[in-house]
Design a protein around this motif. Sequence first.
Motif, short mmCIF file in Angstrom:
data_model
loop_
_atom_site.label_atom_id
_atom_site.label_comp_id
_atom_site.label_asym_id
_atom_site.label_seq_id
_atom_site.Cartn_x
_atom_site.Cartn_y
_atom_site.Cartn_z
N HIS A 199 -27.51 -7.75 27.63
CA HIS A 199 -27.85 -7.56 29.05
C HIS A 199 -27.72 -8.89 29.79
N ALA A 200 -28.28 -9.97 29.20
CA ALA A 200 -28.22 -11.28 29.84
C ALA A 200 -26.78 -11.78 29.93
N LEU A 201 -25.97 -11.57 28.88
CA LEU A 201 -24.58 -12.00 28.91
C LEU A 201 -23.79 -11.27 30.00
N SER A 202 -23.95 -9.95 30.06
CA SER A 202 -23.20 -9.20 31.07
C SER A 202 -23.66 -9.56 32.48
N TRP A 203 -24.96 -9.82 32.65
CA TRP A 203 -25.50 -10.25 33.96
C TRP A 203 -24.85 -11.55 34.41
N LYS A 204 -24.79 -12.53 33.51
CA LYS A 204 -24.23 -13.83 33.89
C LYS A 204 -22.71 -13.76 34.03
N ILE A 205 -22.03 -13.04 33.13
CA ILE A 205 -20.57 -12.94 33.22
C ILE A 205 -20.16 -12.25 34.52
N SER A 206 -20.95 -11.27 34.95
CA SER A 206 -20.61 -10.52 36.17
C SER A 206 -20.62 -11.42 37.40
N VAL A 232 -17.16 -5.65 34.13
CA VAL A 232 -17.76 -5.91 32.82
C VAL A 232 -18.16 -4.56 32.22
N PHE A 233 -17.66 -4.29 31.03
CA PHE A 233 -18.04 -3.09 30.30
C PHE A 233 -18.94 -3.49 29.12
N VAL A 234 -20.01 -2.75 28.90
CA VAL A 234 -20.93 -3.05 27.81
C VAL A 234 -20.94 -1.85 26.87
N ALA A 235 -20.64 -2.11 25.59
CA ALA A 235 -20.55 -1.02 24.62
C ALA A 235 -21.52 -1.26 23.46
N PRO A 236 -22.52 -0.37 23.26
CA PRO A 236 -22.82 0.81 24.07
C PRO A 236 -23.79 0.53 25.23
N GLY A 237 -24.34 -0.72 25.30
CA GLY A 237 -25.24 -1.05 26.39
C GLY A 237 -26.62 -0.46 26.23
N ASN A 238 -27.44 -0.59 27.28
CA ASN A 238 -28.81 -0.06 27.26
C ASN A 238 -29.16 0.40 28.68
N GLY A 239 -30.45 0.72 28.86
CA GLY A 239 -30.87 1.21 30.17
C GLY A 239 -30.70 0.19 31.27
N GLY A 240 -30.73 -1.10 30.93
CA GLY A 240 -30.58 -2.14 31.95
C GLY A 240 -29.15 -2.37 32.36
#
Length: 778
Positions: free
Chosen positions: A13-20, A28-36
Motif C-alpha cells: 500500500h505504501a509503495l503504490s501510494w508513493k509510486i503514484s 499503478v496496478f496492485v496484485a492482488p492488493g487490499n482494501g486500501g
Amino acid sequence: MKVLVIGSGGREHALSWKISQSSSVDAVFVAPGNGGTASGIPKVSNVALTKFPELVDFALKNGIGLVVPGPEAPLVDGIEECFRKVGIPCFGPSKEAARMEGSKAFSKDFMHRHNIPTAEYRNFTVYEEARKYIDSINHNVVIKASGLAAGKGVIIPTTKEEAQAALKEIMVSKEFGDAGDEVVIEEFLEGDEVSILSISDGYTVVSLPPAQDHKRIFDGDQGPNTGGMGCYAPTPVASKAELQTIHDTILQPTVDAMRREGYPFKGCLFTGLMMTKNGPKVLEYNVRFGDPETQTVLPLLSDDTDLAKVFLAAAEGWLDGVSVGVKDGFAATVVMAAKGYPGSYEKKKEITISSTGKDTHVFHAGTSLVDGKLITTGGRVIAASASGETLEEAVKKAYEGVDAIKFEGMQFRKDIAHRAFKHKAQKQGLTYAAAGVDVDAGNALVERIKSAVRSTKIPGADAEIGGFGGVFDLKAAGLTGDSLLVAGIDGVGTKLAIACATNKHHSVGIDLVAMSVNDLLAQGAQPLFFLDYYSTSKLDLNQAASFIEGVADGCRQSGCALVGGETAEMPGMYSPGDYDAAGCAVGAVDRSSLLPNLTSMNTGDILIGITSNGIHSNGYSLIRKIIALKNLSYNDAAPWNSTTTIGDELLLPTRIYVKPVVKIVKQGLVKGISHITGGGLTENIPRMLPDNLAAEVDVATWEQSPLFKWFREAGGLEPLEFARTWNTGLGMVLVVAEENVKTVVESLSADGEKAMVVGRLVERADKGCVLKNLESWN
C-alpha cells in the motif's frame, strides 16, 4: 509508465501510494492488493492475480514498464526471472540473490566468507545435533528457522530450557513448516536494533533513513515476536559516523561480494543490525522493503524524489544517475492488529476510519472491501503513519491516527519509539566520556593489572605502574660500566584479528613480549625491562586486562620487568572491538659478548635450529586468507588436529628463548643468532652473517608439523614462498663452532628446547641463504 506492484500488505500500500506520486507514472496496478489499494489513491487499482504466469501475461497485455514485487516469497521463488525473460524491468533481486533471505544459513555463511561483522553461529539440519550443541554452551542464543517464516521464525529464549523447547518447536513440531528444516543457532547480541533499507543496482548503494522496528506484541518489548507492531525513523541510536561505518564495512561490501560471487543484487536490501558495544553487527538480511519500515521511511522522501524512476534505475543498472532526497524531520508508524495475533486471530470485523490530520496516512494490510464495507482479513490489519519536525510530534500524530480507526478486538502497542525517548532522556551535557573516551575505565584497568605487573619485579625495577615513567636501576641490576644497552620494538600484527574474533587475548600479550625480547637475543642481550602500548576505539576492560596480563606473563618468562605502558582510547581510529599493540624491550650485553661476532665466523661453522611453537606472530594475513578461502571458522576443529580448534592452534604464543639461549651466550658458545620472524629463513638468517658467508640449510633435518603442512598445501605455497613467509618450524637459528655443537645442543635440550643441526656456513656465491632438499616439503 505503468507500474505493477505485487503483494497485499501495508508495505505494498505504501509503495503504490508513493509510486503514484511520480510524475513519470500514468497508472499503478496492485496484485492482488487490499482494501486500501482498492480505492482512494489516484492512479492506483487492484488486479486479482497472484500466479506468476498470469502476472506476466497481464504485464505484457497492459504495457507494464516496471514491476515491483513487495513480499519475500515471490522473490525467493524467482519472480524476477519471469519478467526479465520477457524484457520487463523488475525492481527485485534474482532467485539466486534472494537466497540472502530465503536461507538464513546461506546468508550467515556468506557473512562469514566475506568478514561481514555478525554474531557467531552454527547451522544444523539434524535435531539431535542441534540439541546437543545447546547443551554444550553456556551463553544465551537466538534460534532461527533458516527458511521463510513470515517474519516470525526467530525465537529468543532466556534459559537453556526455553532454548531446547524452541528448537523442538521449530525442528520437530514444525511450527514454521519447511522453514525449520534447517536452523541457525547464534550468539545473543546485546544493544539497540537498527533497520536500514538500501536501494542498489548491484554497484551503487543508496540507503534510506535508519529505522527501528518493534517486533514484540506487547508494550515494553514483551510477548512473542510479530511481523512488526510499529516503527520510527530516523533512529538516534546510530550516529552519522556509525551510519558511514555501516555503509563502508557492511552494506557496500555486501553488494560488492554478491556481485563478485555471480548474483548481483538489484532491489531493496533490508539489513537488520544490532548496535553492540563492539560496533554494528548484522542480524539478518531481507531482500525487500520491510513492513512497517516502508510505511515509516517513504513519507520522509522529498516531494521531488521520483520513486518509480529510482526503482527503474536500480533495475536497469543506472542508480547513480538519479537522486533520492530525504526531508528533515521524523516519522512514526503504529500497527493495529486483530485480536489473538500473532496466534490464531479473528477475521471479518468491520473497520471504520474517520478523517485524519495533516501528514498522517493510513496504510492497509489485512483488509478487504466486501459489498462496499471494509473488513479485517489479516493479523496485522492496518497502520497509522505520521511525520513531524520532531519525533515527539510524529508519534503524537500517529496515535491521533490510531484514534481515527475502529474495529472489534483491535490491539496495538502504546509505546512506539520508547527506546528513542529513553535514549534522549539519558543524554547529558558533553563530556570526555560522551566523546568516547572513558577515563574511569582506564583507571579501573590500571588497578586491575597492578598485581600482574608487580609479579614481574626483578633487581633494578620495582614493576610498579601509575606514574609518569618507569625507573630502572642499572647498578642494582649488577651491570658494569662496559655493558651495552640494546633496544627492540615490535608488534603482534594481524594475529590480533584472530584474538578479537575468538575473544582470547592473553596469548597475544605474550607474543608482544616474545617478538621484542627474541630480537634482543640476536645481539646476545639479556632483557631488562619492557614497555607496552595498547590502543583501541573503545576500551573493553576485560579484553585489555587479559592482553596486559599476557604481557606480564611474557615478561616473567623472559626475566624482565614490566615498568610502564600506555593505554589509548581513540574513538573512530579503529573498527569497533579491534585494537593494536606495540612493545619495546631494553636489554644489556657485555661489550665482549655482543653478537653477531662476524669476525669469528668461518666456513664450516654449524647452524643449530631451535623449534618453534607454530606460526608465532608473522604471516597471519596469509593465514587468515587461507582460512577464509576454505570457508572455515576459528571455532571449527583444526583440520590438522581435531582435538582442538583452529583459533586455539593459531593463538599459541611465540616461544620465548631468552633463558636457555642467554645461558650459552654467556659461556661464549655462540657466534650469531637469528630470530626467524617475518621473512622466514631466507630473509632472517643472512642478517647475522658477514658478506662473504652464506647459510646452507638442509630443510629435511627437522620435521614439518601437521599445522605447517596443512597451511602450505591449503594455500598452494611453493617451497621458496613457504620458506620466506613463515618460520617453517624453526624459531631461532644459531651459529656455533663445530666443536661446540654437542655442548650447545645438550644445554638447550636440558632447558626444554628441541634443537638440532640444520646446516652449515659456506662461501657466499650469490644468496645469503641456500635451502637444500626442498623436495622433502612436497
